[in-house]
Design a protein around this motif. Structure first.
Motif, PDB file in Angstrom:
ATOM      1  N   TYR A   6       1.045  -1.199  -0.053  1.00 24.24           N
ATOM      2  CA  TYR A   6      -0.104  -0.061   0.018  1.00 24.24           C
ATOM      3  C   TYR A   6       0.903   1.215   0.039  1.00 24.24           C
ATOM      4  O   TYR A   6       0.688   2.034  -0.662  1.00 24.24           O
ATOM      5  CB  TYR A   6      -0.860  -0.152   1.291  1.00 24.24           C
ATOM      6  CG  TYR A   6      -1.917   0.957   1.206  1.00 24.24           C
ATOM      7  CD1 TYR A   6      -3.117   1.086   0.248  1.00 24.24           C
ATOM      8  CD2 TYR A   6      -1.779   2.058   1.989  1.00 24.24           C
ATOM      9  CE1 TYR A   6      -3.903   2.185   0.238  1.00 24.24           C
ATOM     10  CE2 TYR A   6      -2.756   3.434   1.937  1.00 24.24           C
ATOM     11  CZ  TYR A   6      -3.783   3.087   0.963  1.00 24.24           C
ATOM     12  OH  TYR A   6      -4.807   4.292   1.194  1.00 24.24           O
ATOM     13  N   GLY A   7       1.999   1.103   0.906  1.00 23.94           N
ATOM     14  CA  GLY A   7       2.817   2.313   0.888  1.00 23.94           C
ATOM     15  C   GLY A   7       3.520   2.395  -0.708  1.00 23.94           C
ATOM     16  O   GLY A   7       3.638   3.673  -1.191  1.00 23.94           O
ATOM     17  N   ARG A  10       0.996   4.427  -2.769  1.00 22.48           N
ATOM     18  CA  ARG A  10       0.913   5.823  -2.342  1.00 22.48           C
ATOM     19  C   ARG A  10       2.192   6.661  -2.956  1.00 22.48           C
ATOM     20  O   ARG A  10       1.975   7.494  -3.210  1.00 22.48           O
ATOM     21  CB  ARG A  10       0.928   6.045  -0.491  1.00 22.48           C
ATOM     22  CG  ARG A  10      -0.285   5.785  -0.044  1.00 22.48           C
ATOM     23  CD  ARG A  10      -0.196   5.830   1.555  1.00 22.48           C
ATOM     24  NE  ARG A  10       0.259   7.119   1.974  1.00 22.48           N
ATOM     25  CZ  ARG A  10      -0.625   8.065   2.152  1.00 22.48           C
ATOM     26  NH1 ARG A  10      -1.958   7.844   1.969  1.00 22.48           N
ATOM     27  NH2 ARG A  10      -0.083   9.404   2.369  1.00 22.48           N
ATOM     28  N   TRP A  11       3.292   6.042  -2.971  1.00 20.71           N
ATOM     29  CA  TRP A  11       4.479   6.845  -3.473  1.00 20.71           C
ATOM     30  C   TRP A  11       4.138   6.974  -5.137  1.00 20.71           C
ATOM     31  O   TRP A  11       4.629   7.892  -5.527  1.00 20.71           O
ATOM     32  CB  TRP A  11       5.608   5.965  -3.329  1.00 20.71           C
ATOM     33  CG  TRP A  11       6.719   6.492  -3.626  1.00 20.71           C
ATOM     34  CD1 TRP A  11       7.553   6.065  -4.919  1.00 20.71           C
ATOM     35  CD2 TRP A  11       7.441   7.484  -3.213  1.00 20.71           C
ATOM     36  NE1 TRP A  11       8.620   6.909  -5.135  1.00 20.71           N
ATOM     37  CE2 TRP A  11       8.602   7.961  -4.008  1.00 20.71           C
ATOM     38  CE3 TRP A  11       7.297   8.437  -2.241  1.00 20.71           C
ATOM     39  CZ2 TRP A  11       9.383   9.239  -3.742  1.00 20.71           C
ATOM     40  CZ3 TRP A  11       8.086   9.482  -1.867  1.00 20.71           C
ATOM     41  CH2 TRP A  11       9.240   9.875  -2.846  1.00 20.71           C
ATOM     42  N   CYS A  13       1.475   7.507  -6.432  1.00 20.52           N
ATOM     43  CA  CYS A  13       0.479   8.516  -6.756  1.00 20.52           C
ATOM     44  C   CYS A  13       1.098   9.779  -6.700  1.00 20.52           C
ATOM     45  O   CYS A  13       0.577  10.740  -6.916  1.00 20.52           O
ATOM     46  CB  CYS A  13      -0.569   8.330  -5.616  1.00 20.52           C
ATOM     47  SG  CYS A  13      -1.738   6.998  -5.780  1.00 20.52           S
ATOM     48  N   ARG A  14       2.190   9.868  -6.187  1.00 18.35           N
ATOM     49  CA  ARG A  14       3.206  11.154  -6.049  1.00 18.35           C
ATOM     50  C   ARG A  14       3.621  11.342  -7.586  1.00 18.35           C
ATOM     51  O   ARG A  14       4.360  10.868  -8.233  1.00 18.35           O
ATOM     52  CB  ARG A  14       4.080  11.029  -5.087  1.00 18.35           C
ATOM     53  CG  ARG A  14       3.726  10.976  -3.659  1.00 18.35           C
ATOM     54  CD  ARG A  14       4.752  11.088  -2.773  1.00 18.35           C
ATOM     55  NE  ARG A  14       4.971  12.638  -2.491  1.00 18.35           N
ATOM     56  CZ  ARG A  14       5.957  12.983  -2.090  1.00 18.35           C
ATOM     57  NH1 ARG A  14       6.831  12.170  -1.288  1.00 18.35           N
ATOM     58  NH2 ARG A  14       6.222  14.326  -2.138  1.00 18.35           N
ATOM     59  N   ASP A  21      -1.497  14.631  -7.732  1.00 16.68           N
ATOM     60  CA  ASP A  21      -1.216  13.957  -6.420  1.00 16.68           C
ATOM     61  C   ASP A  21      -2.318  13.961  -5.742  1.00 16.68           C
ATOM     62  O   ASP A  21      -2.712  12.832  -5.393  1.00 16.68           O
ATOM     63  CB  ASP A  21      -0.189  14.662  -5.681  1.00 16.68           C
ATOM     64  CG  ASP A  21       1.298  14.761  -6.450  1.00 16.68           C
ATOM     65  OD1 ASP A  21       1.456  14.210  -7.184  1.00 16.68           O
ATOM     66  OD2 ASP A  21       2.264  15.450  -5.706  1.00 16.68           O
ATOM     67  N   MET A  25      -4.331  10.169  -4.935  1.00 16.27           N
ATOM     68  CA  MET A  25      -4.574   9.952  -3.316  1.00 16.27           C
ATOM     69  C   MET A  25      -5.766   9.819  -2.917  1.00 16.27           C
ATOM     70  O   MET A  25      -6.195   8.911  -2.177  1.00 16.27           O
ATOM     71  CB  MET A  25      -3.767  10.855  -2.477  1.00 16.27           C
ATOM     72  CG  MET A  25      -2.199  10.867  -2.898  1.00 16.27           C
ATOM     73  SD  MET A  25      -1.485   9.106  -2.349  1.00 16.27           S
ATOM     74  CE  MET A  25      -1.951   9.085  -0.660  1.00 16.27           C
ATOM     75  N   LEU A  28      -7.174   6.554  -4.051  1.00 16.53           N
ATOM     76  CA  LEU A  28      -6.528   5.454  -3.286  1.00 16.53           C
ATOM     77  C   LEU A  28      -7.038   5.255  -1.872  1.00 16.53           C
ATOM     78  O   LEU A  28      -7.497   4.229  -1.306  1.00 16.53           O
ATOM     79  CB  LEU A  28      -4.890   5.667  -3.356  1.00 16.53           C
ATOM     80  CG  LEU A  28      -4.042   4.623  -2.703  1.00 16.53           C
ATOM     81  CD1 LEU A  28      -4.399   3.292  -3.392  1.00 16.53           C
ATOM     82  CD2 LEU A  28      -2.655   5.116  -2.478  1.00 16.53           C
ATOM     83  N   GLU A  29      -7.098   6.443  -1.025  1.00 16.69           N
ATOM     84  CA  GLU A  29      -7.569   6.601   0.370  1.00 16.69           C
ATOM     85  C   GLU A  29      -9.017   6.189   0.383  1.00 16.69           C
ATOM     86  O   GLU A  29      -9.509   5.490   1.203  1.00 16.69           O
ATOM     87  CB  GLU A  29      -7.366   7.664   0.803  1.00 16.69           C
ATOM     88  CG  GLU A  29      -5.473   8.055   0.958  1.00 16.69           C
ATOM     89  CD  GLU A  29      -5.410   9.569   1.358  1.00 16.69           C
ATOM     90  OE1 GLU A  29      -6.197  10.384   1.475  1.00 16.69           O
ATOM     91  OE2 GLU A  29      -4.326   9.812   1.770  1.00 16.69           O
ATOM     92  N   TRP A  32      -9.991   2.690  -2.997  1.00 20.46           N
ATOM     93  CA  TRP A  32      -8.998   1.236  -3.234  1.00 20.46           C
ATOM     94  C   TRP A  32      -9.446   0.425  -1.863  1.00 20.46           C
ATOM     95  O   TRP A  32      -9.626  -0.838  -2.421  1.00 20.46           O
ATOM     96  CB  TRP A  32      -7.576   1.730  -2.938  1.00 20.46           C
ATOM     97  CG  TRP A  32      -6.781   0.409  -2.901  1.00 20.46           C
ATOM     98  CD1 TRP A  32      -6.224  -0.190  -1.826  1.00 20.46           C
ATOM     99  CD2 TRP A  32      -6.080  -0.150  -3.898  1.00 20.46           C
ATOM    100  NE1 TRP A  32      -5.609  -1.444  -2.310  1.00 20.46           N
ATOM    101  CE2 TRP A  32      -5.325  -1.080  -3.614  1.00 20.46           C
ATOM    102  CE3 TRP A  32      -6.090   0.232  -5.205  1.00 20.46           C
ATOM    103  CZ2 TRP A  32      -4.651  -1.861  -4.601  1.00 20.46           C
ATOM    104  CZ3 TRP A  32      -5.295  -0.261  -6.232  1.00 20.46           C
ATOM    105  CH2 TRP A  32      -4.640  -1.507  -5.842  1.00 20.46           C
TER     106      TRP A  32
END
Length: 81
Positions: A6-7, A10-11, A13-14, A21, A25, A28-29, A32
């Motif tokens: 998951y991390g 997140r990365w 998505c930057r 971004d 995000m 995703l938050e 997802w």
């Protein structure tokens, strides 16, 4: 999905633009955790695309090829702040 995977998402998505971004995000938050396998796969595909294409689709009003991908882009664009 484990925390490390998951991390990594997140990365990914930057991006090079803050607007991208934020939009990626949010999906995703908020989406997802309940998304089906197909939606998750399409989102991961989207994260592999170059920033100019993402900006064109998410900010410019254009859509990627394929109905599932276009639907995902529409969903991402419609998520409220």
């Amino acid at each position: 999905m484990d925390a490390a995977a998951y991390g990594r998402l997140r990365w990914r998505c930057r991006r090079g633009m803050k607007e991208l971004d934020v939009m990626l995000m949010r999906w995703l938050e908020r989406r997802w955790p309940d998304a089906d396998h197909s939606s998750r796969s399409e989102f991961e595909w989207l994260l592999e695309q170059p920033d100019p294409d993402l900006a064109d689709w998410l900010l410019g009003g254009n859509r990627p090829p394929g109905q599932a991908r276009a639907s995902l882009v529409d969903e991402i664009v419609r998520i409220p702040p």
